[in-house]
Design a protein around this motif. Structure first.
Motif, PDB file in Angstrom:
ATOM      1  N   ASP A   5       0.874  -1.100   0.128  1.00  0.00           N
ATOM      2  CA  ASP A   5       0.155  -0.002   0.079  1.00  0.00           C
ATOM      3  C   ASP A   5       0.745   1.227  -0.018  1.00  0.00           C
ATOM      4  O   ASP A   5       0.304   2.328  -0.408  1.00  0.00           O
ATOM      5  N   TYR A   6       1.951   1.155   0.348  1.00  0.00           N
ATOM      6  CA  TYR A   6       3.023   2.323   0.472  1.00  0.00           C
ATOM      7  C   TYR A   6       4.001   2.618  -0.726  1.00  0.00           C
ATOM      8  O   TYR A   6       5.024   3.287  -0.584  1.00  0.00           O
ATOM      9  N   TRP A   7       3.860   1.624  -1.554  1.00  0.00           N
ATOM     10  CA  TRP A   7       4.856   1.591  -2.647  1.00  0.00           C
ATOM     11  C   TRP A   7       4.541   2.815  -3.483  1.00  0.00           C
ATOM     12  O   TRP A   7       3.335   3.439  -3.457  1.00  0.00           O
ATOM     13  N   GLY A   8       5.543   3.544  -4.031  1.00  0.00           N
ATOM     14  CA  GLY A   8       5.394   4.663  -4.941  1.00  0.00           C
ATOM     15  C   GLY A   8       5.425   6.072  -3.863  1.00  0.00           C
ATOM     16  O   GLY A   8       5.266   7.269  -4.577  1.00  0.00           O
ATOM     17  N   TYR A   9       5.576   5.795  -2.680  1.00  0.00           N
ATOM     18  CA  TYR A   9       5.900   7.057  -1.616  1.00  0.00           C
ATOM     19  C   TYR A   9       7.151   7.034  -1.259  1.00  0.00           C
ATOM     20  O   TYR A   9       7.575   7.731  -0.262  1.00  0.00           O
ATOM     21  N   ARG A  10       8.202   6.877  -2.046  1.00  0.00           N
ATOM     22  CA  ARG A  10       9.486   6.757  -1.653  1.00  0.00           C
ATOM     23  C   ARG A  10      10.060   6.302  -0.460  1.00  0.00           C
ATOM     24  O   ARG A  10      11.241   6.732   0.178  1.00  0.00           O
ATOM     25  N   VAL A  11       9.110   5.428   0.345  1.00  0.00           N
ATOM     26  CA  VAL A  11       9.566   4.770   1.478  1.00  0.00           C
ATOM     27  C   VAL A  11      11.058   4.124   1.249  1.00  0.00           C
ATOM     28  O   VAL A  11      11.805   4.164   2.191  1.00  0.00           O
ATOM     29  N   GLY A  12      10.976   3.058   0.264  1.00  0.00           N
ATOM     30  CA  GLY A  12      12.206   2.273   0.001  1.00  0.00           C
ATOM     31  C   GLY A  12      13.448   3.136  -0.201  1.00  0.00           C
ATOM     32  O   GLY A  12      14.424   2.754   0.212  1.00  0.00           O
ATOM     33  N   LYS A  13      13.116   4.004  -1.124  1.00  0.00           N
ATOM     34  CA  LYS A  13      14.394   4.800  -1.395  1.00  0.00           C
ATOM     35  C   LYS A  13      14.895   5.811  -0.126  1.00  0.00           C
ATOM     36  O   LYS A  13      16.142   5.706   0.025  1.00  0.00           O
ATOM     37  N   GLU A  14      13.886   6.210   0.710  1.00  0.00           N
ATOM     38  CA  GLU A  14      14.567   6.928   1.772  1.00  0.00           C
ATOM     39  C   GLU A  14      15.028   5.983   2.740  1.00  0.00           C
ATOM     40  O   GLU A  14      16.165   6.399   3.489  1.00  0.00           O
ATOM     41  N   LEU A  15      14.647   4.734   2.936  1.00  0.00           N
ATOM     42  CA  LEU A  15      15.456   3.692   3.752  1.00  0.00           C
ATOM     43  C   LEU A  15      16.807   3.570   3.341  1.00  0.00           C
ATOM     44  O   LEU A  15      17.732   3.411   4.209  1.00  0.00           O
ATOM     45  N   LEU A  16      16.868   3.405   2.017  1.00  0.00           N
ATOM     46  CA  LEU A  16      18.080   3.125   1.311  1.00  0.00           C
ATOM     47  C   LEU A  16      18.819   4.300   1.475  1.00  0.00           C
ATOM     48  O   LEU A  16      20.104   4.029   1.915  1.00  0.00           O
ATOM     49  N   GLN A  17      18.502   5.582   1.364  1.00  0.00           N
ATOM     50  CA  GLN A  17      19.222   6.702   1.462  1.00  0.00           C
ATOM     51  C   GLN A  17      19.821   7.152   2.845  1.00  0.00           C
ATOM     52  O   GLN A  17      21.119   7.374   2.978  1.00  0.00           O
ATOM     53  N   GLN A  18      19.161   6.721   3.825  1.00  0.00           N
ATOM     54  CA  GLN A  18      19.489   6.776   5.204  1.00  0.00           C
ATOM     55  C   GLN A  18      20.528   5.660   5.478  1.00  0.00           C
ATOM     56  O   GLN A  18      21.410   6.002   6.045  1.00  0.00           O
ATOM     57  N   SER A  19      20.401   4.456   4.888  1.00  0.00           N
ATOM     58  CA  SER A  19      21.524   3.341   5.023  1.00  0.00           C
ATOM     59  C   SER A  19      22.838   3.744   4.419  1.00  0.00           C
ATOM     60  O   SER A  19      23.609   3.569   5.223  1.00  0.00           O
ATOM     61  N   ILE A  20      22.711   4.427   3.282  1.00  0.00           N
ATOM     62  CA  ILE A  20      23.854   4.726   2.555  1.00  0.00           C
ATOM     63  C   ILE A  20      24.613   5.951   3.438  1.00  0.00           C
ATOM     64  O   ILE A  20      25.815   5.678   3.461  1.00  0.00           O
ATOM     65  N   HIS A  21      23.849   6.891   3.906  1.00  0.00           N
ATOM     66  CA  HIS A  21      24.380   7.805   4.843  1.00  0.00           C
ATOM     67  C   HIS A  21      25.210   7.181   5.951  1.00  0.00           C
ATOM     68  O   HIS A  21      26.318   7.548   6.274  1.00  0.00           O
TER      69      HIS A  21
END
Length: 178
Positions: free
Chosen positions: A105-121
């Motif tokens: 239900d939350y695909w398309g809201y950049r949730v995965g992308k933000e989790l990835l970006q914080q992990s990269i940081h």
């Protein structure tokens, strides 16, 4: 790591470090995610992790320098999570493996992308040299997101997974280096 708030269209969510109090919800969310997609390794119910299993995992991830467990939460409910899991072996201690799951239900809201970006940081600031991941060849959106985030293909595991259609699919091995 501080809590980060995101607003995408009509959804507001926070990305934060997992707490032991999240264990019960994480067990339920992981079970649901496994039933919503064939992009992951498990079918629903396989490799089940109970509330106590998650408590142990979260505790270890909070105390080991080469581990990170993040959750995405909206209106008090966990909607996704990610982990960077490092090895206890010295020869592998320079790298972590990234994994992510988000409720459909939350695909398309950049949730995965933000989790990835914080992990990269986190990975870039913690003297870890390599972050790896595995992605099913049919998950084209994820592959593109990983490439845009600086990951490169390191290899392919041919005919690695058999899906519900009876066909075998390859897994793409990807990595990003500091």
């Amino acid at each position: 790591m501080e809590n980060l708030i995101y607003v995408v269209r009509d959804l507001s969510y926070v990305v934060r470090v997992a707490q032991e109090a999240d264990a019960k919800a994480l067990s339920q969310v992981r079970l649901q995610i496994d039933g919503e997609t064939e992009y992951l390794d498990r079918e629903q119910g396989e490799g089940y992790l109970s509330e106590s299993d998650f408590k142990e995992l979260i505790h270890k991830d909070r105390t080991e320098a080469n581990r990170l467990f993040l959750v995405a939460e909206s209106q008090g409910a966990i909607i996704g999570f990610s982990r960077c899991a490092g090895s206890d072996l010295k020869r592998l201690s320079h790298q972590v493996e990234f994994g992510v799951g988000v409720l459909k239900d939350y695909w398309g809201y950049r949730v995965g992308k933000e989790l990835l970006q914080q992990s990269i940081h986190w990975f870039e600031n913690n003297r870890i040299l390599k972050i790896t991941l595995r992605v099913l060849e049919t998950n084209e959106k994820a592959i593109e997101m990983y490439k845009r985030s600086g990951f490169e293909v390191e290899g392919v595991l041919k005919k690695d997974k058999r899906l519900s259609d009876g066909n075998y699919y390859s897994t793409i091995l990807m990595a990003r280096f500091t």
